[in-house]
Design an enzyme around this catalytic site. Structure first.
Site, PDB file in Angstrom:
ATOM      1  N   GLU A 101      30.037 -77.556 -66.251  1.00 32.83           N
ATOM      2  CA  GLU A 101      31.288 -77.671 -66.985  1.00 32.83           C
ATOM      3  C   GLU A 101      31.593 -79.129 -67.304  1.00 32.83           C
ATOM      4  O   GLU A 101      31.256 -80.029 -66.535  1.00 32.83           O
ATOM      5  CB  GLU A 101      32.435 -77.085 -66.153  1.00 32.83           C
ATOM      6  CG  GLU A 101      32.202 -75.626 -65.826  1.00 32.83           C
ATOM      7  CD  GLU A 101      33.364 -74.946 -65.120  1.00 32.83           C
ATOM      8  OE1 GLU A 101      33.272 -73.728 -64.930  1.00 32.83           O
ATOM      9  OE2 GLU A 101      34.344 -75.615 -64.757  1.00 32.83           O
ATOM     10  N   SER A 115      36.710 -91.830 -53.489  1.00 32.36           N
ATOM     11  CA  SER A 115      37.542 -90.741 -52.978  1.00 32.36           C
ATOM     12  C   SER A 115      37.810 -90.954 -51.497  1.00 32.36           C
ATOM     13  O   SER A 115      36.952 -90.711 -50.663  1.00 32.36           O
ATOM     14  CB  SER A 115      36.829 -89.401 -53.189  1.00 32.36           C
ATOM     15  OG  SER A 115      36.738 -89.130 -54.561  1.00 32.36           O
ATOM     16  N   LEU A 116      39.011 -91.409 -51.190  1.00 36.04           N
ATOM     17  CA  LEU A 116      39.341 -91.747 -49.802  1.00 36.04           C
ATOM     18  C   LEU A 116      39.962 -90.533 -49.095  1.00 36.04           C
ATOM     19  O   LEU A 116      39.451 -90.079 -48.087  1.00 36.04           O
ATOM     20  CB  LEU A 116      40.326 -92.921 -49.823  1.00 36.04           C
ATOM     21  CG  LEU A 116      40.161 -94.020 -48.784  1.00 36.04           C
ATOM     22  CD1 LEU A 116      38.737 -94.504 -48.682  1.00 36.04           C
ATOM     23  CD2 LEU A 116      41.093 -95.182 -49.140  1.00 36.04           C
ATOM     24  N   HIS A 117      41.081 -90.078 -49.589  1.00 38.29           N
ATOM     25  CA  HIS A 117      41.739 -88.835 -49.148  1.00 38.29           C
ATOM     26  C   HIS A 117      42.316 -88.826 -47.739  1.00 38.29           C
ATOM     27  O   HIS A 117      42.962 -87.855 -47.350  1.00 38.29           O
ATOM     28  CB  HIS A 117      40.815 -87.616 -49.292  1.00 38.29           C
ATOM     29  CG  HIS A 117      40.222 -87.449 -50.653  1.00 38.29           C
ATOM     30  ND1 HIS A 117      40.891 -87.790 -51.804  1.00 38.29           N
ATOM     31  CD2 HIS A 117      39.011 -86.992 -51.051  1.00 38.29           C
ATOM     32  CE1 HIS A 117      40.115 -87.530 -52.846  1.00 38.29           C
ATOM     33  NE2 HIS A 117      38.973 -87.057 -52.427  1.00 38.29           N
ATOM     34  N   GLY A 176      29.686 -82.477 -59.009  1.00 43.24           N
ATOM     35  CA  GLY A 176      28.604 -83.257 -58.418  1.00 43.24           C
ATOM     36  C   GLY A 176      28.994 -84.639 -57.938  1.00 43.24           C
ATOM     37  O   GLY A 176      30.083 -85.130 -58.205  1.00 43.24           O
ATOM     38  N   GLU A 177      28.085 -85.241 -57.187  1.00 41.48           N
ATOM     39  CA  GLU A 177      28.279 -86.578 -56.650  1.00 41.48           C
ATOM     40  C   GLU A 177      27.326 -87.533 -57.396  1.00 41.48           C
ATOM     41  O   GLU A 177      26.119 -87.513 -57.181  1.00 41.48           O
ATOM     42  CB  GLU A 177      27.983 -86.552 -55.132  1.00 41.48           C
ATOM     43  CG  GLU A 177      27.887 -87.904 -54.471  1.00 41.48           C
ATOM     44  CD  GLU A 177      29.021 -88.882 -54.824  1.00 41.48           C
ATOM     45  OE1 GLU A 177      30.202 -88.505 -54.777  1.00 41.48           O
ATOM     46  OE2 GLU A 177      28.686 -90.031 -55.159  1.00 41.48           O
ATOM     47  N   CYS A 182      33.306 -80.989 -49.791  1.00 38.63           N
ATOM     48  CA  CYS A 182      34.674 -81.397 -49.474  1.00 38.63           C
ATOM     49  C   CYS A 182      35.524 -80.122 -49.440  1.00 38.63           C
ATOM     50  O   CYS A 182      35.399 -79.270 -50.320  1.00 38.63           O
ATOM     51  CB  CYS A 182      35.203 -82.377 -50.518  1.00 38.63           C
ATOM     52  SG  CYS A 182      34.196 -83.879 -50.608  1.00 38.63           S
ATOM     53  N   SER A 207      33.165 -91.920 -60.161  1.00 40.13           N
ATOM     54  CA  SER A 207      33.909 -91.542 -58.954  1.00 40.13           C
ATOM     55  C   SER A 207      32.931 -91.069 -57.886  1.00 40.13           C
ATOM     56  O   SER A 207      32.110 -90.191 -58.133  1.00 40.13           O
ATOM     57  CB  SER A 207      34.900 -90.424 -59.300  1.00 40.13           C
ATOM     58  OG  SER A 207      35.541 -89.965 -58.126  1.00 40.13           O
ATOM     59  N   CYS A 234      35.472 -85.806 -69.108  1.00 38.27           N
ATOM     60  CA  CYS A 234      35.098 -85.730 -67.702  1.00 38.27           C
ATOM     61  C   CYS A 234      33.728 -85.046 -67.643  1.00 38.27           C
ATOM     62  O   CYS A 234      33.594 -83.905 -68.080  1.00 38.27           O
ATOM     63  CB  CYS A 234      36.168 -84.929 -66.966  1.00 38.27           C
ATOM     64  SG  CYS A 234      35.817 -84.690 -65.230  1.00 38.27           S
ATOM     65  N   CYS A 272      27.347 -79.048 -56.108  1.00 37.58           N
ATOM     66  CA  CYS A 272      27.522 -80.303 -55.369  1.00 37.58           C
ATOM     67  C   CYS A 272      27.220 -80.052 -53.899  1.00 37.58           C
ATOM     68  O   CYS A 272      27.635 -79.030 -53.354  1.00 37.58           O
ATOM     69  CB  CYS A 272      28.957 -80.805 -55.510  1.00 37.58           C
ATOM     70  SG  CYS A 272      29.256 -82.406 -54.696  1.00 37.58           S
ATOM     71  N   CYS A 303      37.710 -78.746 -52.508  1.00 31.28           N
ATOM     72  CA  CYS A 303      37.142 -78.817 -53.855  1.00 31.28           C
ATOM     73  C   CYS A 303      36.365 -77.542 -54.193  1.00 31.28           C
ATOM     74  O   CYS A 303      35.528 -77.089 -53.415  1.00 31.28           O
ATOM     75  CB  CYS A 303      36.216 -80.027 -53.945  1.00 31.28           C
ATOM     76  SG  CYS A 303      35.335 -80.150 -55.521  1.00 31.28           S
ATOM     77  N   ASN A 348      45.194 -79.668 -56.753  1.00 29.17           N
ATOM     78  CA  ASN A 348      45.148 -78.570 -57.730  1.00 29.17           C
ATOM     79  C   ASN A 348      44.636 -77.327 -57.036  1.00 29.17           C
ATOM     80  O   ASN A 348      43.506 -77.320 -56.540  1.00 29.17           O
ATOM     81  CB  ASN A 348      44.201 -78.919 -58.886  1.00 29.17           C
ATOM     82  CG  ASN A 348      44.738 -80.047 -59.734  1.00 29.17           C
ATOM     83  OD1 ASN A 348      45.874 -80.011 -60.184  1.00 29.17           O
ATOM     84  ND2 ASN A 348      43.933 -81.085 -59.910  1.00 29.17           N
ATOM     85  N   CYS A 388      41.051 -81.574 -61.926  1.00 29.88           N
ATOM     86  CA  CYS A 388      40.198 -82.131 -60.884  1.00 29.88           C
ATOM     87  C   CYS A 388      39.972 -81.145 -59.756  1.00 29.88           C
ATOM     88  O   CYS A 388      40.923 -80.599 -59.197  1.00 29.88           O
ATOM     89  CB  CYS A 388      40.891 -83.345 -60.281  1.00 29.88           C
ATOM     90  SG  CYS A 388      40.147 -84.865 -60.751  1.00 29.88           S
TER      91      CYS A 388
END
Ligand code: SAH
Length: 359
Positions: A106, A226-228, A173-174, A130, A203, A119, A126, A133, A302, A346
């Protein structure tokens, strides 16, 4: 060539295209240049044949050359599947199939008054898992090639009358686990398609050795991390790779990146209600990144149909979190919520076939 299929010219530089068409079809260098021009800069709208290097549309090439190229090269690295549009804000999500089948990927078009952002995905699925996600629930199918990454840009551009100005690698994906193909795609998007390096954001969940490698490339790319969570205990629960790289190691590598590139970093922070959104979390976060040239990008969670039982904090709690950071001197931005109607926000990207739950 992949899997015995014909090679594609998408995802190659003009020089490589020139060499390929010279070797395969004995075309002179200026023909290679024309082809690159069609592929990367004369992108036809979808209704006139689409994004791709469909050779039949390259009207300034001799007919025989067009036919020969069509026999030799694959003209579509991606096949357009579904197209979903959120009419409220103009967001368009495209599903694209890969040539060797498997999961669709996507990508998303996010136009606003000033910019046209896209995006892009770098992997099918992935491996990072996480917990909040949707893509993370899928596991990794495979890395995308530079052709498939650039192909998403071309597909989106063919679906948008305005020119794409900004690119974020925040799809599936990363990117730093598909380092070479992602970097190759970035180079092409910049040098061939003309998107400014400063308008390209990569990212990462924080693959420390590859942040260091990226720092050595010294590109004017924007790095988002991406800290979170403001400490290792909480971060390890949300982002499994935090068990491999501690926050101290990650932030050291971020500092090296900022020093090498003189670019301001972005730290992404998904706000999950009563998980990482307490005032004490905001204070801990502020002191963690004190003194760094960085902004915090708050992303209110989200909801997804597949990833965990999290909730978005109420507006007041989000505002308070933000205020604590700002009072401590941290620059804060907040992600606009776009494309929710079409599950294009996201963390919501996940292939159709694997995310439909029984109603
Ligand atoms: N692998 C990269 C790119 C992921 S997507 C990375 O981890 O940075 C870009 C951002 O969306 C990441 O910060 C990711 O953590 C965040 N995200 C994932 N799921 C989300 C969700 N459900 N709600 C809000 N943001 C989410």
């Amino acid at each position: 060539m992949h899997d015995g299929r014909r090679a594609t010219l998408v995802g190659s530089t003009t020089k490589e295209i020139q060499a390929d068409v010279a070797a395969a079809a004995a075309l002179p260098a200026y023909r290679g240049k024309q082809i690159a021009e069609w592929i990367y800069r004369r992108i036809l709208p979808e209704e006139r044949g689409g994004y791709n290097a469909a050779f039949e549309f390259m009207t300034d090439l001799p007919l025989a050359a067009r036919e020969r190229l069509g026999e030799l090269f694959e003209d579509r690295p991606l096949i357009l599947g579904e197209r979903h549009e959120d009419r409220r804000d103009g967001t368009v999500k495209l599903l694209a199939r890969l040539q060797n089948g498997g999961h669709p990927i996507e990508c998303v078009l996010l136009p606003d008054a000033r910019r046209v952002s896209v995006c892009l995905s770098t992997q099918a699925g992935c491996p990072m898992a996480c917990v909040f996600c949707a893509t993370g629930t899928q596991g990794l199918t495979r890395n995308l090639t530079s052709a498939e990454i650039v192909g998403q840009y071309l597909l989106l551009q063919a679906n948008c009358p305005r020119r794409i100005t900004h690119i974020v690698f925040m799809g599936m994906g990363e990117p730093l686990l598909n380092y070479d193909q992602t970097l190759k795609a970035i180079h092409i998007l910049n040098a061939e398609c003309g998107v400014a390096m400063r308008h390209i954001t990569l990212s990462t969940v924080g693959i420390v050795p590859n942040i260091d490698r990226l720092a050595d490339e010294n590109l004017q790319l924007t790095l988002a991390v991406s800290l979170h969570a403001p400490n290792d205990t909480l971060r390890s629960e949300l982002v499994p790779v935090a068990r491999t790289y501690s926050l101290a190691q990650l932030l050291d590598s971020c500092r090296r990146y900022a020093a090498a590139t003189h670019r301001r970093l972005t730290f992404e922070y998904v706000l999950l209600r009563e998980v990482n959104d307490r005032p004490s979390d905001a204070r801990e976060l502020a002191s963690l990144i004190r003194g760094m040239s960085a902004a915090v990008n708050i992303i209110p969670y989200n909801p997804t149909s597949v990833a965990g039982q999290f909730q978005r904090p109420e507006a007041g709690r989000i505002a308070n979190f933000r205020k604590i950071l700002e009072t401590a001197g941290v620059t804060v931005t907040q992600r606009k919520e776009r494309g929710q109607q079409i599950a294009a926000a996201c963390g919501q990207l996940v292939t159709e076939s694997s995310h439909r739950r029984p109603e």
